[in-house]
Motif scaffolding. Sequence first.
Motif, PDB file in Angstrom:
ATOM      1  N   ALA A 250       0.833  -1.209   0.000  1.00 30.74           N
ATOM      2  CA  ALA A 250       0.000   0.000   0.000  1.00 30.74           C
ATOM      3  C   ALA A 250       0.864   1.254   0.000  1.00 30.74           C
ATOM      4  N   ARG A 251       1.953   1.253   0.768  1.00 30.99           N
ATOM      5  CA  ARG A 251       2.851   2.410   0.766  1.00 30.99           C
ATOM      6  C   ARG A 251       3.504   2.592  -0.599  1.00 30.99           C
ATOM      7  N   ALA A 252       3.956   1.484  -1.207  1.00 31.81           N
ATOM      8  CA  ALA A 252       4.559   1.578  -2.540  1.00 31.81           C
ATOM      9  C   ALA A 252       3.551   2.096  -3.558  1.00 31.81           C
ATOM     10  N   SER A 253       2.321   1.630  -3.464  1.00 31.77           N
ATOM     11  CA  SER A 253       1.275   2.089  -4.381  1.00 31.77           C
ATOM     12  C   SER A 253       1.002   3.575  -4.213  1.00 31.77           C
ATOM     13  N   ALA A 254       1.007   4.045  -2.972  1.00 31.62           N
ATOM     14  CA  ALA A 254       0.776   5.463  -2.720  1.00 31.62           C
ATOM     15  C   ALA A 254       1.881   6.316  -3.332  1.00 31.62           C
ATOM     16  N   PHE A 255       3.136   5.896  -3.180  1.00 31.81           N
ATOM     17  CA  PHE A 255       4.238   6.629  -3.803  1.00 31.81           C
ATOM     18  C   PHE A 255       4.136   6.584  -5.323  1.00 31.81           C
ATOM     19  N   ALA A 256       3.727   5.450  -5.875  1.00 37.18           N
ATOM     20  CA  ALA A 256       3.584   5.343  -7.331  1.00 37.18           C
ATOM     21  C   ALA A 256       2.520   6.309  -7.841  1.00 37.18           C
ATOM     22  N   ARG A 257       1.444   6.437  -7.090  1.00 33.39           N
ATOM     23  CA  ARG A 257       0.392   7.380  -7.504  1.00 33.39           C
ATOM     24  C   ARG A 257       0.873   8.820  -7.383  1.00 33.39           C
ATOM     25  N   LEU A 258       1.639   9.116  -6.339  1.00 33.02           N
ATOM     26  CA  LEU A 258       2.201  10.455  -6.207  1.00 33.02           C
ATOM     27  C   LEU A 258       3.112  10.781  -7.387  1.00 33.02           C
ATOM     28  N   ALA A 259       3.804   9.777  -7.897  1.00 30.52           N
ATOM     29  CA  ALA A 259       4.677   9.964  -9.058  1.00 30.52           C
ATOM     30  C   ALA A 259       3.887   9.972 -10.367  1.00 30.52           C
ATOM     31  N   GLN A 260       2.554   9.896 -10.265  1.00 29.84           N
ATOM     32  CA  GLN A 260       1.650   9.850 -11.423  1.00 29.84           C
ATOM     33  C   GLN A 260       1.946   8.633 -12.305  1.00 29.84           C
ATOM     34  N   ARG A 261       2.319   7.541 -11.619  1.00 30.07           N
ATOM     35  CA  ARG A 261       2.530   6.247 -12.266  1.00 30.07           C
ATOM     36  C   ARG A 261       1.821   5.197 -11.423  1.00 30.07           C
ATOM     37  N   PRO A 262       0.493   5.113 -11.498  1.00 28.42           N
ATOM     38  CA  PRO A 262      -0.264   4.223 -10.615  1.00 28.42           C
ATOM     39  C   PRO A 262       0.092   2.753 -10.834  1.00 28.42           C
ATOM     40  N   PRO A 263      -0.261   1.899  -9.876  1.00 25.41           N
ATOM     41  CA  PRO A 263       0.081   0.481  -9.988  1.00 25.41           C
ATOM     42  C   PRO A 263      -0.507  -0.168 -11.241  1.00 25.41           C
ATOM     43  N   MET A 264       0.277  -1.023 -11.817  1.00 32.52           N
ATOM     44  CA  MET A 264      -0.103  -1.788 -13.001  1.00 32.52           C
ATOM     45  C   MET A 264      -1.013  -2.950 -12.598  1.00 32.52           C
ATOM     46  N   THR A 265      -1.980  -3.284 -13.422  1.00 34.24           N
ATOM     47  CA  THR A 265      -2.809  -4.455 -13.164  1.00 34.24           C
ATOM     48  C   THR A 265      -2.035  -5.724 -13.527  1.00 34.24           C
ATOM     49  N   PRO A 266      -2.423  -6.867 -12.953  1.00 26.09           N
ATOM     50  CA  PRO A 266      -1.767  -8.113 -13.355  1.00 26.09           C
ATOM     51  C   PRO A 266      -1.857  -8.379 -14.855  1.00 26.09           C
ATOM     52  N   SER A 267      -2.976  -8.024 -15.463  1.00 24.32           N
ATOM     53  CA  SER A 267      -3.127  -8.229 -16.910  1.00 24.32           C
ATOM     54  C   SER A 267      -2.120  -7.399 -17.693  1.00 24.32           C
ATOM     55  N   ASP A 268      -1.969  -6.134 -17.314  1.00 23.54           N
ATOM     56  CA  ASP A 268      -1.007  -5.268 -17.988  1.00 23.54           C
ATOM     57  C   ASP A 268       0.430  -5.726 -17.722  1.00 23.54           C
ATOM     58  N   ALA A 269       0.665  -6.241 -16.524  1.00 29.81           N
ATOM     59  CA  ALA A 269       2.003  -6.742 -16.197  1.00 29.81           C
ATOM     60  C   ALA A 269       2.345  -7.960 -17.055  1.00 29.81           C
ATOM     61  N   ARG A 270       1.373  -8.821 -17.288  1.00 32.31           N
ATOM     62  CA  ARG A 270       1.609  -9.978 -18.161  1.00 32.31           C
ATOM     63  C   ARG A 270       1.985  -9.530 -19.574  1.00 32.31           C
ATOM     64  N   ALA A 271       1.289  -8.507 -20.063  1.00 39.84           N
ATOM     65  CA  ALA A 271       1.579  -8.001 -21.397  1.00 39.84           C
ATOM     66  C   ALA A 271       2.991  -7.404 -21.454  1.00 39.84           C
ATOM     67  N   LEU A 272       3.366  -6.657 -20.429  1.00 42.55           N
ATOM     68  CA  LEU A 272       4.696  -6.051 -20.387  1.00 42.55           C
ATOM     69  C   LEU A 272       5.782  -7.104 -20.376  1.00 42.55           C
ATOM     70  N   LEU A 273       5.621  -8.126 -19.554  1.00 47.14           N
ATOM     71  CA  LEU A 273       6.675  -9.109 -19.329  1.00 47.14           C
ATOM     72  C   LEU A 273       6.699 -10.236 -20.352  1.00 47.14           C
ATOM     73  N   GLY A 274       5.684 -10.284 -21.202  1.00 44.59           N
ATOM     74  CA  GLY A 274       5.647 -11.338 -22.206  1.00 44.59           C
ATOM     75  C   GLY A 274       5.221 -12.683 -21.646  1.00 44.59           C
TER      76      GLY A 274
END
Length: 277
Positions: A250-274
């Motif tokens: 939750a803390r990591a997610s909050a920092f990611a949102r502050l950086a305007q880079r919200p957490p990736m969904t598992p589906s999007d992560a699968r696409a990124l990682l192949g």
Amino acid sequence: MTTTTLITVAPTGAESSKADVPALPVTLDELVTTGKECQAVGASVIHVHLRDDDARPTLDLGRLKEAVAALRAETDLIVQLSSGGAVTDPESDRLRVLDAGPDMASCTMGTVNFGDDVFLNRWSFIVELHTRMRDQGIVPEYEIFDLGQLTALRRLLDKHGLPAGGHVHLDLVMGVPGGMPATAEALVACVQAMRDLPSSTTFSATGIGRGTLPVLLASLSAGGHLRVGMEDTVTYAKGAPVESNAQLVARASAFARLAQRPPMTPSDARALLGIRA
């Protein structure tokens, strides 16, 4: 610069004992509950170490298969098994981890002093792990404990080809006694060295212990992704033990949102990682 953030949770590890860290998830039920909680607050990958009935680290294949199946049934998380195990595990057991059929597995790119121990990763073992993963369609996460291991990764890819899925993703493990320090300067040096890797290469970063927050912030600012969890830190703030892995995610997610880079969904992560469906 990516617009979202891949968050990996490493909930257990092989170092901390349940007696010293009562909140550490060591049973299968605790692991699955942790996975559900962490996915709900932003994790898309779970990096798995298992414990036996006495809460000691184990690479028992039956337990690994059971954990993979349970996490797939109860979560959408990408299941990444550790091929590192504990520093005392033999190579044969570490290779057999792949037979549990995870989505991903770790592949450490060199030998490193690990506190008072030695985490041994011979070149021939690294090559075999890399090629077996490709043959079995398992996507590696290349673990980097020191700057020279990025050069070793380039050598591996040049000589033995791209991994399963075709995408290169690595994790900078920073702050292990014997490895590179958990500092912004070390992370920047690694990012510069990555220029010799395929242009699509992505990275996460892990800060051990008190290095958690400096590395988290440096990685986000450099366009990287995050790994957090009780494998790497058991103190949330000075004098305050970590209550759960979800608290760290939750803390990591909050920092990611502050950086305007919200957490990736598992589906999007699968696409990124192949990772295949």
